[in-house]
Design a protein around this motif. Structure first.
Motif, PDB file in Angstrom:
ATOM      1  N   MET A 136     -11.562 -12.345  30.632  1.00 54.08           N
ATOM      2  CA  MET A 136     -13.019 -12.354  30.552  1.00 54.08           C
ATOM      3  C   MET A 136     -13.576 -11.516  31.698  1.00 54.08           C
ATOM      4  N   ASN A 137     -14.603 -10.792  31.400  1.00 55.54           N
ATOM      5  CA  ASN A 137     -15.314  -9.989  32.375  1.00 55.54           C
ATOM      6  C   ASN A 137     -15.741 -10.860  33.567  1.00 55.54           C
ATOM      7  N   GLU A 138     -15.613 -10.325  34.797  1.00 52.44           N
ATOM      8  CA  GLU A 138     -15.914 -11.096  36.010  1.00 52.44           C
ATOM      9  C   GLU A 138     -17.379 -11.542  36.064  1.00 52.44           C
ATOM     10  N   PHE A 139     -18.294 -10.649  35.702  1.00 58.61           N
ATOM     11  CA  PHE A 139     -19.720 -10.992  35.710  1.00 58.61           C
ATOM     12  C   PHE A 139     -20.001 -12.111  34.712  1.00 58.61           C
ATOM     13  N   LYS A 140     -19.438 -12.003  33.521  1.00 59.35           N
ATOM     14  CA  LYS A 140     -19.636 -13.024  32.484  1.00 59.35           C
ATOM     15  C   LYS A 140     -19.073 -14.363  32.944  1.00 59.35           C
ATOM     16  N   SER A 141     -17.931 -14.330  33.599  1.00 60.51           N
ATOM     17  CA  SER A 141     -17.317 -15.541  34.123  1.00 60.51           C
ATOM     18  C   SER A 141     -18.239 -16.212  35.153  1.00 60.51           C
ATOM     19  N   LYS A 142     -18.861 -15.412  36.009  1.00 58.11           N
ATOM     20  CA  LYS A 142     -19.788 -15.942  37.008  1.00 58.11           C
ATOM     21  C   LYS A 142     -21.015 -16.566  36.346  1.00 58.11           C
ATOM     22  N   VAL A 143     -21.471 -15.955  35.258  1.00 61.00           N
ATOM     23  CA  VAL A 143     -22.623 -16.499  34.530  1.00 61.00           C
ATOM     24  C   VAL A 143     -22.278 -17.890  34.013  1.00 61.00           C
ATOM     25  N   TYR A 144     -21.111 -18.006  33.378  1.00 60.54           N
ATOM     26  CA  TYR A 144     -20.699 -19.311  32.853  1.00 60.54           C
ATOM     27  C   TYR A 144     -20.556 -20.343  33.968  1.00 60.54           C
ATOM     28  N   GLN A 145     -19.900 -19.962  35.064  1.00 61.68           N
ATOM     29  CA  GLN A 145     -19.686 -20.906  36.162  1.00 61.68           C
ATOM     30  C   GLN A 145     -21.015 -21.379  36.751  1.00 61.68           C
ATOM     31  N   THR A 146     -21.947 -20.460  36.907  1.00 61.17           N
ATOM     32  CA  THR A 146     -23.254 -20.812  37.459  1.00 61.17           C
ATOM     33  C   THR A 146     -24.018 -21.725  36.503  1.00 61.17           C
ATOM     34  N   ALA A 147     -23.989 -21.397  35.226  1.00 62.04           N
ATOM     35  CA  ALA A 147     -24.684 -22.219  34.228  1.00 62.04           C
ATOM     36  C   ALA A 147     -24.074 -23.621  34.161  1.00 62.04           C
ATOM     37  N   LEU A 148     -22.758 -23.699  34.188  1.00 63.93           N
ATOM     38  CA  LEU A 148     -22.088 -25.005  34.164  1.00 63.93           C
ATOM     39  C   LEU A 148     -22.452 -25.828  35.395  1.00 63.93           C
ATOM     40  N   ARG A 149     -22.459 -25.181  36.545  1.00 64.53           N
ATOM     41  CA  ARG A 149     -22.815 -25.879  37.787  1.00 64.53           C
ATOM     42  C   ARG A 149     -24.253 -26.402  37.716  1.00 64.53           C
ATOM     43  N   GLN A 150     -25.183 -25.570  37.235  1.00 63.22           N
ATOM     44  CA  GLN A 150     -26.580 -25.990  37.126  1.00 63.22           C
ATOM     45  C   GLN A 150     -26.723 -27.169  36.168  1.00 63.22           C
ATOM     46  N   LEU A 151     -26.014 -27.129  35.047  1.00 64.27           N
ATOM     47  CA  LEU A 151     -26.089 -28.235  34.094  1.00 64.27           C
ATOM     48  C   LEU A 151     -25.516 -29.520  34.677  1.00 64.27           C
ATOM     49  N   LYS A 152     -24.422 -29.405  35.415  1.00 63.13           N
ATOM     50  CA  LYS A 152     -23.832 -30.589  36.049  1.00 63.13           C
ATOM     51  C   LYS A 152     -24.781 -31.175  37.092  1.00 63.13           C
ATOM     52  N   GLU A 153     -25.443 -30.308  37.865  1.00 67.13           N
ATOM     53  CA  GLU A 153     -26.411 -30.777  38.855  1.00 67.13           C
ATOM     54  C   GLU A 153     -27.587 -31.467  38.172  1.00 67.13           C
ATOM     55  N   LYS A 154     -28.063 -30.884  37.066  1.00 69.31           N
ATOM     56  CA  LYS A 154     -29.164 -31.482  36.309  1.00 69.31           C
ATOM     57  C   LYS A 154     -28.755 -32.860  35.789  1.00 69.31           C
ATOM     58  N   GLU A 155     -27.551 -32.953  35.258  1.00 69.82           N
ATOM     59  CA  GLU A 155     -27.075 -34.223  34.731  1.00 69.82           C
ATOM     60  C   GLU A 155     -26.966 -35.275  35.834  1.00 69.82           C
ATOM     61  N   ALA A 156     -26.498 -34.872  37.013  1.00 69.55           N
ATOM     62  CA  ALA A 156     -26.399 -35.807  38.141  1.00 69.55           C
ATOM     63  C   ALA A 156     -27.789 -36.313  38.544  1.00 69.55           C
ATOM     64  N   LEU A 157     -28.779 -35.413  38.570  1.00 72.71           N
ATOM     65  CA  LEU A 157     -30.147 -35.821  38.902  1.00 72.71           C
ATOM     66  C   LEU A 157     -30.712 -36.773  37.845  1.00 72.71           C
ATOM     67  N   LEU A 158     -30.441 -36.473  36.572  1.00 71.37           N
ATOM     68  CA  LEU A 158     -30.912 -37.348  35.497  1.00 71.37           C
ATOM     69  C   LEU A 158     -30.260 -38.726  35.585  1.00 71.37           C
ATOM     70  N   ASN A 159     -28.968 -38.765  35.897  1.00 69.41           N
ATOM     71  CA  ASN A 159     -28.280 -40.044  36.049  1.00 69.41           C
ATOM     72  C   ASN A 159     -28.851 -40.850  37.215  1.00 69.41           C
TER      73      ASN A 159
END
Length: 151
Positions: free
Chosen positions: A1-24
């Motif tokens: 996978m392209n490095e930039f695309k990989s960073k996009v996924y990692q950042t999006a996953l991290r943001q979603l996990k942080e959002k979920e932690a705040l919601l919990n």
């Protein structure tokens, strides 16, 4: 996978996990508020307050459920390693200066100095892009744009 695309996924996953932690955390606080209200209140004021908190709690529960679904979808799309021949789910697309990831509609993430908008294939722009190839043009909101890159 392209490095930039990989960073996009990692950042999006991290943001979603942080959002979920705040919601919990918010859900936990609401449950504590309900329990505290039971100890301290009685009568109509208690019932109204409890109903309001319960409605808010239901809203938080729905948001947590959607966050989990979005995480699962991002993990699924992240497993696609091949560069697509046309725009499809999981594709990273550059229209002019703007980047879009065809995934889930969660807004934007920032990778270094680059903004990437995550959108669903069912969004208005997503529907226009699906099936298009690199160098194809799309007209969106009265503006014609060229698909510059497809990763």
């Amino acid at each position: 996978m392209n490095e930039f695309k990989s960073k996009v996924y990692q950042t999006a996953l991290r943001q979603l996990k942080e959002k979920e932690a705040l919601l919990n955390e918010e859900r936990k606080n609401m449950i504590e508020s309900i329990l505290e209200e039971e100890k301290n209140s009685a009568g109509d004021k208690y019932e109204t307050s409890r109903e309001t908190i319960t409605q808010d709690l239901n809203t938080i529960e729905k948001q947590i459920k959607q966050s989990k679904l979005d995480l699962e979808e991002l993990y699924r799309l992240q497993t696609i390693k091949d560069t697509p021949a046309s725009v499809q789910e999981g594709a990273l697309v550059r229209l002019g200066a703007d980047w879009f990831l065809m995934a889930v509609s969660i807004g934007q993430v920032k990778i270094e100095d680059t903004k990437v908008f995550l959108m669903s294939k069912d969004s208005p722009l997503g529907e226009l892009l699906i099936g298009k190839k690199k160098k194809d043009q799309v007209s969106f909101r009265g503006k014609i744009q060229l698909i510059e890159e497809l990763i």
